[in-house]
Scaffold this motif. Structure first.
Motif, PDB file in Angstrom:
ATOM      1  N   LYS A  69       0.807  -1.217   0.000  1.00  0.00           N
ATOM      2  CA  LYS A  69       0.000   0.000   0.000  1.00  0.00           C
ATOM      3  C   LYS A  69       0.844   1.273   0.000  1.00  0.00           C
ATOM      4  CE  LYS A  69      -4.517  -1.078   2.047  1.00  0.00           C
ATOM      5  NZ  LYS A  69      -5.393  -0.795   3.206  1.00  0.00           N
ATOM      6  N   SER A 103       6.219   3.861   9.465  1.00  0.00           N
ATOM      7  CA  SER A 103       5.081   3.309  10.214  1.00  0.00           C
ATOM      8  C   SER A 103       5.554   2.530  11.436  1.00  0.00           C
ATOM      9  CB  SER A 103       4.261   2.377   9.314  1.00  0.00           C
ATOM     10  OG  SER A 103       3.603   3.076   8.305  1.00  0.00           O
ATOM     11  N   CYS A 159       4.586   3.195  15.219  1.00  0.00           N
ATOM     12  CA  CYS A 159       4.155   2.094  16.088  1.00  0.00           C
ATOM     13  C   CYS A 159       4.894   2.148  17.424  1.00  0.00           C
ATOM     14  CB  CYS A 159       4.413   0.758  15.378  1.00  0.00           C
ATOM     15  SG  CYS A 159       4.398  -0.696  16.458  1.00  0.00           S
ATOM     16  N   LYS A 202      -1.495   9.436   5.227  1.00  0.00           N
ATOM     17  CA  LYS A 202      -2.374   8.875   6.258  1.00  0.00           C
ATOM     18  C   LYS A 202      -2.195   7.369   6.411  1.00  0.00           C
ATOM     19  CE  LYS A 202      -6.533   7.988   3.489  1.00  0.00           C
ATOM     20  NZ  LYS A 202      -7.992   8.222   3.361  1.00  0.00           N
ATOM     21  N   GLU A 203      -1.793   6.672   5.319  1.00  0.00           N
ATOM     22  CA  GLU A 203      -1.582   5.225   5.390  1.00  0.00           C
ATOM     23  C   GLU A 203      -0.437   4.874   6.341  1.00  0.00           C
ATOM     24  OE1 GLU A 203      -3.249   2.724   4.310  1.00  0.00           O
ATOM     25  OE2 GLU A 203      -4.742   3.853   3.174  1.00  0.00           O
ATOM     26  N   TRP A 235       0.237   6.428   9.114  1.00  0.00           N
ATOM     27  CA  TRP A 235      -0.314   6.515  10.470  1.00  0.00           C
ATOM     28  C   TRP A 235      -1.292   5.377  10.759  1.00  0.00           C
ATOM     29  CZ3 TRP A 235       1.524   9.770  14.110  1.00  0.00           C
ATOM     30  CH2 TRP A 235       2.374  10.779  13.652  1.00  0.00           C
ATOM     31  N   ILE A 236      -2.110   5.022   9.762  1.00  0.00           N
ATOM     32  CA  ILE A 236      -3.048   3.904   9.949  1.00  0.00           C
ATOM     33  C   ILE A 236      -2.276   2.607  10.177  1.00  0.00           C
ATOM     34  CG2 ILE A 236      -4.768   2.463   8.770  1.00  0.00           C
ATOM     35  CD1 ILE A 236      -5.724   5.042   7.351  1.00  0.00           C
ATOM     36  N   THR A 237      -1.220   2.402   9.373  1.00  0.00           N
ATOM     37  CA  THR A 237      -0.396   1.196   9.540  1.00  0.00           C
ATOM     38  C   THR A 237       0.298   1.192  10.892  1.00  0.00           C
ATOM     39  OG1 THR A 237      -0.008   1.057   7.151  1.00  0.00           O
ATOM     40  CG2 THR A 237       1.527  -0.132   8.581  1.00  0.00           C
ATOM     41  N   LEU A 253      -0.676   2.666  13.672  1.00  0.00           N
ATOM     42  CA  LEU A 253      -1.667   2.403  14.718  1.00  0.00           C
ATOM     43  C   LEU A 253      -2.054   0.923  14.746  1.00  0.00           C
ATOM     44  CD1 LEU A 253      -3.667   3.389  16.863  1.00  0.00           C
ATOM     45  CD2 LEU A 253      -5.291   3.901  15.016  1.00  0.00           C
ATOM     46  N   THR A 254      -2.259   0.341  13.566  1.00  0.00           N
ATOM     47  CA  THR A 254      -2.614  -1.080  13.489  1.00  0.00           C
ATOM     48  C   THR A 254      -1.510  -1.947  14.073  1.00  0.00           C
ATOM     49  OG1 THR A 254      -3.864  -0.648  11.450  1.00  0.00           O
ATOM     50  CG2 THR A 254      -3.312  -2.946  11.926  1.00  0.00           C
TER      51      THR A 254
END
Length: 365
Positions: free
Chosen positions: A81, A91, A95, A258-259, A261-263, A265-266
């Motif tokens: 992605k 990322s 994390c 934003k990906e 940050w989403i990654t 967080l996940t």
């Protein structure tokens, strides 16, 4: 004085244990990186930091951290992605920052709500999975990567069908190495039981690995030695500068993506939950019944993940497979974990050609 004496006494157990954990961790670091579609060296970086950095900062005496098979799906999708692997490393840094925050807000209390029956079930499942997944490697079927814990495999087989296929395509040299390794360990336990001195310090898995190398080299003269697909496959640097080039910096220009940050967080949520479960299980296995401060563990994991992302490594969690190997091989303190990380660094930097002589069958045994 008492502390120094205790440290010296623990070394007799921790050094052999660190060698065993190193032998378990080496193929797992490579396998997890391979399954994540990441550079192989990124798995080794995560293993080194999990051992030396998180091992030093963690409150757990027996937990071992490193790249986890449970994160491979998340990592593989994220790398596809994001614009680049360097953006993915950012990322991993995110994390780590989030895990440190979780530690400060005392999110470690979540681990206290896991029932003991769940922990015991997880430990039993890990044992069964290890036996089922390593059996094909033991007899020379290496189509699935070392360290895969999933039922559905990337080679379009599953755990059970892979065993059936392996039995129909046995590699004789691997079978000899695997069976010899199993027999030696069973006999060595009886021989070494009650012994004192140097014999007690020799880890059986190390002898099995050396035996595997010897058997494979002996078969070379008759053309029956194992091919590279059945061996450890480390990246080899021909110079210091080439070795340093294996380390990669994150792409800070992707910070607004934003990906990323989403990654991050996940990864933080999944890695933290996996760590808390693993810590609960390791505390349960600890013969001294020591209890780990879970908030401190989250902070340690956060620092480790930050550093891993900053120099090119995969995300890290406390890993039950390596931790249980550490407990079962008799480790007494966190020095075993730290030494295993140092061994990864030294051997990968100085002895990659020798490590590439190790057959997968010996590691499986």
């Amino acid at each position: 004085m008492k502390r120094a004496k205790s440290f010296a006494q623990n070394l007799g157990a921790d050094i052999p244990s660190s060698i065993v954990v190193f032998l378990v961790a080496l193929p797992l670091c490579l396998g997890v990186a391979l399954a994540s579609n990441a550079p192989l060296f990124s798995g080794l970086i995560a293993g080194m930091i999990g051992g030396m950095v998180i091992g030093a900062l963690s409150g757990s005496q027996l937990s071992v951290s490193g790249p986890a098979a449970g994160l491979t799906a998340i990592v593989a999708v994220a790398i596809l992605k994001l614009p680049s692997f360097e953006a993915f490393l950012l990322s991993v840094v995110v994390c780590g920052v989030l895990q440190i925050i979780l530690g400060f807000i005392k999110a470690g209390v979540l681990g206290d709500y896991v029932p003991n029956s769940v922990i015991k079930g997880m430990l039993a499942a890990i044992g069964l999975i290890l036996i089922l997944k390593q059996f094909p490697h033991l007899i020379g079927y290496d189509k699935d990567y070392m360290g895969d814990e999933a039922f559905a495999q990337a080679n379009n087989e599953n755990t059970f069908s892979s065993i059936g296929t392996a039995l129909r395509s046995i590699t004789i040299t691997a079978l000899i190495i695997g069976v010899a390794g199993l027999l030696f360990q069973a006999l060595w336990e009886k021989f070494a039981a009650g012994k004192k001195g140097f014999i007690k310090l020799i880890p059986a898995p190390l002898v099995v690995v050396l035996m595997g190398i010897g058997i494979n080299e002996a078969f070379k003269s008759s053309g029956g030695s194992l091919g590279t697909e059945h061996m450890v496959n480390l990246p080899i640097a021909n110079s210091t500068s080439e070795f340093i080039s294996f380390f990669t910096l994150p792409d800070w220009s992707a910070i607004a993506n934003k990906e990323v940050w989403i990654t991050g967080l996940t990864l933080a949520l999944v890695a933290s939950l996996e760590t808390l479960l693993s810590i609960e299980a390791v505390d349960d296995l600890d013969p001294y019944q020591r209890v780990t401060n879970k908030d401190r563990e989250l902070k340690a994991q956060g620092v480790g993940n930050m550093l891993s992302g900053l120099i090119g490594g995969l995300p890290i969690t406390s890993v039950i497979v390596r931790s249980s190997a550490n407990v079962n091989s008799g480790a007494k303190s966190k020095m075993s974990t730290i030494f295993h990380g140092a061994l990864l660094l030294l051997c990968v930097a100085l002895l990659p050609n020798f490590l590439n002589l190790i057959p997968n069958a010996a590691l499986a045994a």
